[in-house]
Structures are given as C-alpha cells and as structure tokens.
Design a protein around this motif. Structure first.
Motif, PDB file in Angstrom:
ATOM      1  N   ASP A  89      -8.582  -2.788   6.420  1.00 27.34           N
ATOM      2  CA  ASP A  89      -9.181  -1.573   6.986  1.00 27.34           C
ATOM      3  C   ASP A  89     -10.213  -0.925   6.060  1.00 27.34           C
ATOM      4  O   ASP A  89     -10.770   0.125   6.393  1.00 27.34           O
ATOM      5  CB  ASP A  89      -8.078  -0.548   7.294  1.00 27.34           C
ATOM      6  CG  ASP A  89      -7.086  -1.081   8.319  1.00 27.34           C
ATOM      7  OD1 ASP A  89      -7.501  -1.906   9.157  1.00 27.34           O
ATOM      8  OD2 ASP A  89      -5.906  -0.687   8.266  1.00 27.34           O
ATOM      9  N   SER A 109     -10.099   2.534  11.235  1.00 27.71           N
ATOM     10  CA  SER A 109      -8.941   1.743  11.661  1.00 27.71           C
ATOM     11  C   SER A 109      -7.636   2.205  11.019  1.00 27.71           C
ATOM     12  O   SER A 109      -6.577   1.703  11.378  1.00 27.71           O
ATOM     13  CB  SER A 109      -9.176   0.248  11.410  1.00 27.71           C
ATOM     14  OG  SER A 109      -9.795   0.054  10.178  1.00 27.71           O
ATOM     15  N   SER A 110      -7.703   3.167  10.093  1.00 29.22           N
ATOM     16  CA  SER A 110      -6.471   3.708   9.504  1.00 29.22           C
ATOM     17  C   SER A 110      -6.063   5.043  10.132  1.00 29.22           C
ATOM     18  O   SER A 110      -5.025   5.606   9.763  1.00 29.22           O
ATOM     19  CB  SER A 110      -6.660   3.927   7.993  1.00 29.22           C
ATOM     20  OG  SER A 110      -6.929   2.706   7.342  1.00 29.22           O
ATOM     21  N   ALA A 132      -2.492   5.195  11.842  1.00 25.44           N
ATOM     22  CA  ALA A 132      -1.392   5.046  10.874  1.00 25.44           C
ATOM     23  C   ALA A 132      -1.193   6.344  10.090  1.00 25.44           C
ATOM     24  O   ALA A 132      -0.059   6.732   9.792  1.00 25.44           O
ATOM     25  CB  ALA A 132      -1.680   3.893   9.930  1.00 25.44           C
ATOM     26  N   ASP A 146       2.639   6.221   9.219  1.00 25.31           N
ATOM     27  CA  ASP A 146       3.337   4.945   9.331  1.00 25.31           C
ATOM     28  C   ASP A 146       3.290   4.261   7.952  1.00 25.31           C
ATOM     29  O   ASP A 146       2.336   3.559   7.625  1.00 25.31           O
ATOM     30  CB  ASP A 146       2.619   4.104  10.402  1.00 25.31           C
ATOM     31  CG  ASP A 146       3.244   2.742  10.595  1.00 25.31           C
ATOM     32  OD1 ASP A 146       4.112   2.349   9.771  1.00 25.31           O
ATOM     33  OD2 ASP A 146       2.868   2.062  11.561  1.00 25.31           O
ATOM     34  N   GLU A 147       4.333   4.499   7.156  1.00 27.88           N
ATOM     35  CA  GLU A 147       4.324   4.009   5.771  1.00 27.88           C
ATOM     36  C   GLU A 147       4.353   2.488   5.679  1.00 27.88           C
ATOM     37  O   GLU A 147       3.973   1.932   4.648  1.00 27.88           O
ATOM     38  CB  GLU A 147       5.491   4.616   4.984  1.00 27.88           C
ATOM     39  CG  GLU A 147       5.339   6.107   4.805  1.00 27.88           C
ATOM     40  CD  GLU A 147       6.139   6.640   3.635  1.00 27.88           C
ATOM     41  OE1 GLU A 147       7.229   6.094   3.372  1.00 27.88           O
ATOM     42  OE2 GLU A 147       5.668   7.590   2.996  1.00 27.88           O
ATOM     43  N   ALA A 148       4.802   1.848   6.737  1.00 24.61           N
ATOM     44  CA  ALA A 148       4.773   0.379   6.739  1.00 24.61           C
ATOM     45  C   ALA A 148       3.322  -0.087   6.866  1.00 24.61           C
ATOM     46  O   ALA A 148       2.839  -0.886   6.067  1.00 24.61           O
ATOM     47  CB  ALA A 148       5.626  -0.161   7.868  1.00 24.61           C
ATOM     48  N   ALA A 149       2.615   0.468   7.862  1.00 25.87           N
ATOM     49  CA  ALA A 149       1.213   0.078   8.055  1.00 25.87           C
ATOM     50  C   ALA A 149       0.362   0.490   6.858  1.00 25.87           C
ATOM     51  O   ALA A 149      -0.608  -0.176   6.519  1.00 25.87           O
ATOM     52  CB  ALA A 149       0.670   0.711   9.336  1.00 25.87           C
ATOM     53  N   LEU A 150       0.730   1.578   6.219  1.00 22.08           N
ATOM     54  CA  LEU A 150      -0.063   2.084   5.088  1.00 22.08           C
ATOM     55  C   LEU A 150       0.310   1.410   3.760  1.00 22.08           C
ATOM     56  O   LEU A 150      -0.193   1.796   2.719  1.00 22.08           O
ATOM     57  CB  LEU A 150       0.099   3.609   4.973  1.00 22.08           C
ATOM     58  CG  LEU A 150      -0.517   4.401   6.133  1.00 22.08           C
ATOM     59  CD1 LEU A 150      -0.041   5.846   6.120  1.00 22.08           C
ATOM     60  CD2 LEU A 150      -2.037   4.360   6.071  1.00 22.08           C
ATOM     61  N   THR A 151       1.189   0.446   3.794  1.00 23.46           N
ATOM     62  CA  THR A 151       1.598  -0.397   2.639  1.00 23.46           C
ATOM     63  C   THR A 151       2.467   0.288   1.587  1.00 23.46           C
ATOM     64  O   THR A 151       2.887  -0.355   0.637  1.00 23.46           O
ATOM     65  CB  THR A 151       0.397  -1.058   1.877  1.00 23.46           C
ATOM     66  OG1 THR A 151      -0.265  -0.094   1.081  1.00 23.46           O
ATOM     67  CG2 THR A 151      -0.570  -1.755   2.814  1.00 23.46           C
ATOM     68  N   GLU A 202      -0.882 -13.278   6.562  1.00 26.53           N
ATOM     69  CA  GLU A 202      -2.061 -13.079   7.409  1.00 26.53           C
ATOM     70  C   GLU A 202      -3.299 -13.596   6.678  1.00 26.53           C
ATOM     71  O   GLU A 202      -3.277 -13.752   5.466  1.00 26.53           O
ATOM     72  CB  GLU A 202      -2.207 -11.585   7.756  1.00 26.53           C
ATOM     73  CG  GLU A 202      -1.157 -11.149   8.768  1.00 26.53           C
ATOM     74  CD  GLU A 202      -0.947  -9.638   8.783  1.00 26.53           C
ATOM     75  OE1 GLU A 202      -1.827  -8.916   8.298  1.00 26.53           O
ATOM     76  OE2 GLU A 202       0.117  -9.210   9.260  1.00 26.53           O
ATOM     77  N   ASP A 245      -8.032  -5.254   1.597  1.00 21.93           N
ATOM     78  CA  ASP A 245      -7.380  -4.413   2.605  1.00 21.93           C
ATOM     79  C   ASP A 245      -8.206  -4.571   3.885  1.00 21.93           C
ATOM     80  O   ASP A 245      -9.419  -4.392   3.844  1.00 21.93           O
ATOM     81  CB  ASP A 245      -7.379  -2.956   2.117  1.00 21.93           C
ATOM     82  CG  ASP A 245      -6.748  -2.015   3.116  1.00 21.93           C
ATOM     83  OD1 ASP A 245      -5.860  -1.258   2.729  1.00 21.93           O
ATOM     84  OD2 ASP A 245      -7.169  -2.010   4.301  1.00 21.93           O
TER      85      ASP A 245
END
Ligand SMILES: [Zn+2]
Length: 324
Positions: free
Chosen positions: A159, A104-105, A108, A113-118, A192, A157
């Motif tokens: 994912d 699921s990562s 990203a 995608d640094e936002a999705a990757l935290t 969430e 996390d």
C-alpha cells in the motif's frame, strides 16, 4: 545500520532543501526519518512520517525545533509500518492537525484492523490514530512551496506511496529505496507476491530520474543509479533463494524488537520469536515443527551474537551499540 538522531541532511544540497521549504530529520534505526515542510500560504506545515511510538516525544521535539515553533498542521505517511506512523497519535493529541495516508490503507485505519496494518503480524506496537485524507497515486499534494506527485510504491509494503517533486527531482522514497540495503519485502513472508512489485517500483524510480532521494532510513543520497543497482541485485538474489529473504527478515525483525525492548533473556527472545505471528508463518512455510522452530529461533539469536550485531552478557542479550 543508520545510527543518528540528528537533523543532518547528508550530501544532498541544503540550498535545494531550502528551496523546497524542507528539513530532513535523519533518525536512528527504530524510527524512520522525517521530512518536515514549513507552512507556505494556505499550505500548513507538514511532517512526512512520524517515527516509532517509543520515540514520539523526541520526534515531536525535533519537528518543533525544525519548524522554529510553528505548529504542524498536517501529517503525511508514506506507509503505515510502526516506525513510520508511531508518532501520529501523539501529534494528533495536540489537536488541529489533518492526516493523509495511502488511499489503500484508509479502510484498515478506519476499522483499526491491526492484522491488515501488520502490527499484530510483527508484534510491533502502534497507538491508534485517525486519518481523514487519502494519498491517491496519480494525484498531487502541495508540501511547502511545491506540488509533489503521489506514486504507488508496492513491494516492501503493497500500500506504500512515494512522493516526487519534478522541478528539483527530489524523491521521498519511504522504504521503497534505500542507499545500500533492501527493506524486507513483507508480502513474500506471508506467501504473497512481492518481488515483482518491488522490481516494478525500482523501475519507476529509474524512470523518474530523481537527483536526490530521501529514504525512510539512512542519509539522503544522490547516487541513485548505484542504489538501484544494489537493490535490484538483492531482489534478484532473494528471488532465487526466498528462504534467504526469510532469514534476512527474521534477523531484521529480531533486531528491531530488541531495539524496542532494549534487553531480553536469550530464552525470552526465542519464545518471542516462536509466538510472533510473522515467525510462525515463516516457520510453517519452512515445514518446521515446534522443536524445529525453537532450534531455528535459537540459531538466529546465536548467529546475531556471533556476528557481533547482538551482545550477550550472561543470559541477557541486547543490541551492540555501534549496530544501532
Ligand atoms: Zn516500512
């Protein structure tokens, strides 16, 4: 906090680890541990999780030492927090290495995608890397001489995955289960649902009945029942008082940041907290305005100094050496 930078394997029998072709590198707090597998037949030498980027050189040296100079052919990540995959890029720069990450990562990472990757959320650096292979829950991956089951491990996390070897009942848990404490349930910080998935992951660990757990941080351990009980207690307490979870997370992320930068001015830390997106979200959810946010951030730094986790000399604050 764990504070070792060695190849120690704690109380878990070294004969068992040897059977698995596995060396555990127990690291300090800023870098997650590594599980290093020797090559076996067509299966390349593999490292599970690669630590924080600032430690990459040390991580590579420790892995080389564990493998006796044999080249690493594969990276596997339990999840993509900066302290678990920060050495990926340095290993990939050596060439001839494949990288496996939770399914699921994949998107990203492809888009970085640094936002999705935290990394943006936590303001933690992680050099860009590539990944070609997905770890799919329900499937298996051969590491060393054995086949390891891939299990989804949402909560800390969403994912994340865990790896389980059923013959020796060994679990590579990542940050889904630690011996004494509970990792931050990140989804909860951004509104969430994370407590429920975290509980379900603890139940999955219970069903797997591991004899040994290799956690992402701290020594490997065998008293799984005790670890599950204390994690469940923490999840339940945080679920009753989510604001305490946010406070706990604020402290943990602040210590992590200070371990990374080593030393900072008191006001500089307060400013960093005011600007880091994760704190902005926590502060907004607590209904604080700018002044309130500043007081809140300053209060956290002050309390960590009072508790002896941080030490202050003049204006400068750093992490107390024994707290590392
Ligand atoms: Zn993590």
């Amino acid at each position: 906090m764990p504070g070792r930078e060695s190849g120690a394997s704690g109380q878990v029998a070294s004969a068992m680890l040897d059977t698995l072709g596995l060396t555990v590198l127990e690291r300090g707090w800023l870098s997650a541990n590594q599980a290093v597998f020797r090559a076996h037949g067509a299966t390349p030498a593999t490292v599970v999780d690669t630590g924080f980027c600032r430690h990459a050189e040390q991580t590579l040296a420790l892995i080389d030492q564990a493998l006796g100079g044999e080249p690493v052919g594969r990276i596997v990540n339990t999840h993509l927090h900066s302290d678990h995959c920060g050495g990926n890029e340095a290993l990939q720069r050596r060439g001839d290495i494949e990288t496996w990450i939770p399914a699921s990562s994949m998107l990203a990472v492809k888009r970085w995608d640094e936002a999705a990757l935290t990394y943006r959320l936590t303001d933690q650096p992680c050099p860009r890397f590539v990944a070609e292979h997905a770890l799919v829950p329900g499937e298996c991956i051969v590491l060393g001489e054995a086949s390891w089951q891939i299990h989804a491990a949402p909560g800390h996390d969403m994912d994340a995955v865990m790896l389980f070897e059923p013959q020796t009942r060994t679990l590579i848990a990542g940050d889904a289960l630690w011996e004494q404490r509970l990792a931050i349930i990140f989804p909860e910080l951004v509104g969430e649902y994370g407590f429920g998935p975290a509980r379900a992951t603890l139940s999955l660990v219970e069903r797997l009945q591991p004899r040994a757990v290799l956690p992402g941080h701290g020594r490997p351990f065998g008293d799984v029942a005790q670890a599950l009980a204390s994690s469940r207690e923490r999840v339940a307490a945080f679920e009753r008082h989510p604001e305490r979870h946010a406070q706990h997370a604020a402290r943990a992320l602040l210590v992590f940041h200070l371990l990374e930068v080593r030393q900072a001015g008191f006001d500089e830390l307060v400013d960093w907290m005011r600007l880091a997106p994760i704190y902005r979200i926590v502060v907004q959810r607590a209904g604080l305005d700018e002044t309130g946010a500043r007081v809140w951030a300053g209060g956290h730094v002050r309390r960590l100094v009072d508790d002896g986790v941080l030490v202050q000399h003049g204006d400068q604050v750093s992490v107390q050496p024994q707290a590392q």
